[in-house]
Design a protein around this motif. Structure first.
Motif, short mmCIF file in Angstrom:
data_model
loop_
_atom_site.label_atom_id
_atom_site.label_comp_id
_atom_site.label_asym_id
_atom_site.label_seq_id
_atom_site.Cartn_x
_atom_site.Cartn_y
_atom_site.Cartn_z
N ALA A 1 0.83 -1.20 0.00
CA ALA A 1 0.00 0.00 0.00
C ALA A 1 0.86 1.25 0.00
CB ALA A 1 -0.93 0.00 1.21
N ALA A 2 1.93 1.24 0.79
CA ALA A 2 2.82 2.40 0.83
C ALA A 2 3.48 2.63 -0.52
CB ALA A 2 3.88 2.20 1.92
N ALA A 3 3.89 1.55 -1.18
CA ALA A 3 4.52 1.67 -2.50
C ALA A 3 3.56 2.29 -3.51
CB ALA A 3 5.00 0.30 -2.98
N LEU A 4 2.31 1.83 -3.51
CA LEU A 4 1.32 2.38 -4.44
C LEU A 4 1.07 3.87 -4.18
CD1 LEU A 4 -1.29 -0.53 -4.57
CD2 LEU A 4 0.28 0.19 -6.40
N VAL A 5 0.92 4.23 -2.91
CA VAL A 5 0.68 5.63 -2.57
C VAL A 5 1.85 6.51 -3.01
CG1 VAL A 5 0.41 7.26 -0.66
CG2 VAL A 5 -0.87 5.12 -0.65
N LEU A 6 3.05 6.06 -2.72
CA LEU A 6 4.23 6.86 -3.06
C LEU A 6 4.43 6.96 -4.58
CD1 LEU A 6 6.72 5.71 -0.28
CD2 LEU A 6 5.73 7.98 -0.57
N CYS A 33 4.52 10.60 -5.93
CA CYS A 33 5.85 11.07 -6.37
C CYS A 33 6.05 10.97 -7.88
CB CYS A 33 6.94 10.26 -5.65
SG CYS A 33 6.91 10.43 -3.87
N ARG A 34 5.44 9.95 -8.49
CA ARG A 34 5.65 9.70 -9.92
C ARG A 34 7.13 9.76 -10.30
NH1 ARG A 34 0.72 13.26 -12.64
NH2 ARG A 34 -0.98 12.22 -11.53
N PRO A 35 7.94 8.93 -9.67
CA PRO A 35 9.39 9.01 -9.89
C PRO A 35 9.77 8.67 -11.32
CG PRO A 35 8.83 6.98 -8.76
CD PRO A 35 7.57 7.79 -8.81
N ASP A 84 11.53 10.55 -4.48
CA ASP A 84 11.54 9.58 -5.57
C ASP A 84 12.27 8.30 -5.18
OD1 ASP A 84 10.30 11.60 -6.89
OD2 ASP A 84 11.65 11.62 -8.61
N GLY A 85 13.42 8.45 -4.54
CA GLY A 85 14.18 7.28 -4.14
C GLY A 85 13.43 6.43 -3.13
N LEU A 86 12.72 7.09 -2.22
CA LEU A 86 11.92 6.37 -1.23
C LEU A 86 10.84 5.56 -1.93
CD1 LEU A 86 10.99 5.75 1.66
CD2 LEU A 86 9.68 7.89 1.60
N ALA A 87 10.16 6.16 -2.90
CA ALA A 87 9.10 5.46 -3.62
C ALA A 87 9.64 4.22 -4.33
CB ALA A 87 8.44 6.39 -4.63
N LEU A 88 10.78 4.36 -4.99
CA LEU A 88 11.36 3.23 -5.71
C LEU A 88 11.85 2.15 -4.75
CD1 LEU A 88 13.35 5.27 -8.37
CD2 LEU A 88 11.26 3.96 -8.75
#
Length: 326
Positions: free
Chosen positions: A87-92, A96-98, A213-217
């Motif tokens: 869920a966190a990955a999807l939200v980020l 962020c749209r990295p 962005d790095g956090l999302a990836l």
């Protein structure tokens, strides 16, 4: 922020995240900043800002962990980890749209290492929280950053802090980890090792990737690694609306909000100050366990947690003084 030197630095060369190498950073709360002279109210507010971010992140992650413990009987520890990270990955990713282009192999290696550390930390910690009280789990987990600080500083005084922390752990175990559950204690110690790696790679990722962005990836990496484990343990339960909803809440409280706040703080806060604030996590966890899970602490347990917190703060302050003399 995309400092190309980060991936080449050995992890042993830092005590805590090297996001800000100079202890006298203009926006940080540096030790030994007496030379800067009196600060204006605006400067003091700017210096306090990242501290507030770290404390808010700590409150969010520990109360989120308490909610996760309530969810574990329904989805299992591994199922909760999968829900949280996915869920966190999807939200980020949505927020962020990295971008995926323009990064070097070293950049991708850093973000993958960050994701592995994040996934390992979460998986091991929730295995611990399923078996031992939340305050005890975080107290053992915080030994990871403490050991990183003590080993990297190479100063004799830090042996005192290590002994103090060991005394706290012995008190917490009651002379034997069977009181806590040996497996739970082992999982918490493993989570501590992953926490130390998370601190290092969080800082490096923050310097190499813009914004979050790095956090999302990295969160995507962690989610992909945890997905098979969560499916094996929880299966179709992961799709039950009530469980899914709580999983999203845990993701927001324990991943999206705190990790974003910490990443922002690490760009502006001296590493020793950040580590001192992170040392308060056991107290926050114990409070969350008491308020949400009714996990009351004995006097001995409270003393043990206080010893570990004091040891962590002492080690970091010693490291800051040592760096200030160089």
């Amino acid at each position: 922020m995309n400092d190309p030197r980060g991936a080449a630095e050995p992890a042993a060369a830092v005590a805590v995240p090297e996001a800000v190498s100079a202890l006298g950073s203009g926006t940080g709360l540096a030790a030994g900043s007496a030379q800067d002279g009196p600060r204006s109210p605006g400067a003091r507010r700017a210096a306090l800002g990242p501290v507030v971010l770290v404390v808010a992140g700590g409150l969010s992650v520990q109360f989120g962990a308490a909610v996760a413990v309530l969810l574990m009987p329904r989805a299992g520890a591994l199922g909760v980890v999968t829900l949280r990270l996915a869920a966190a990955a999807l939200v980020l990713l949505v927020v962020c749209r990295p971008k995926l282009r323009g990064y070097s192999r070293a950049d991708w290696g850093t973000v993958v290492a960050f994701g592995i550390a994040m996934g390992g930390m979460n998986t091991l910690f929730y295995q611990a929280a399923e078996r031992i009280p939340l305050g005890a789990a975080v107290t053992l987990e915080v030994l990871g950053p403490l050991v990183l600080s003590v080993v990297a500083s190479r100063r004799l005084v830090n042996l005192v802090w290590a002994a103090l922390a060991l005394g706290g752990v012995v008190l917490l175990s009651g002379g034997g980890f069977d009181r806590l559950d040996p497996a739970g204690a082992a999982y918490a110690l493993g989570a501590g090792a992953m926490w130390a790696a998370y601190i290092v790679f969080s800082a490096r990722t923050g310097r190499r990737f813009p914004q979050a962005d790095g956090l999302a990836l990295a969160m995507v990496v962690a989610a992909v690694l945890s997905l098979p484990l969560g499916i094996m343990e929880a299966g179709s339960k992961l799709l039950v609306p009530s469980i899914l909803g709580l999983g999203v809440a845990v993701a927001l409280l324990s991943s999206v909000l705190p990790y974003t706040l910490e990443l922002m703080a690490l760009r502006r806060l001296p590493a020793p100050t950040f580590a001192i604030l992170m040392s308060l996590e056991p107290a926050i966890a114990a409070t969350a366990g008491f308020l949400i899970l009714d996990q009351a602490l004995s006097t001995t347990d409270a003393l043990a947690i206080a010893l570990v917190i004091g040891a962590s703060m002492g080690a970091v302050r010693s490291q800051a003084r040592g760096l200030g003399k160089r």
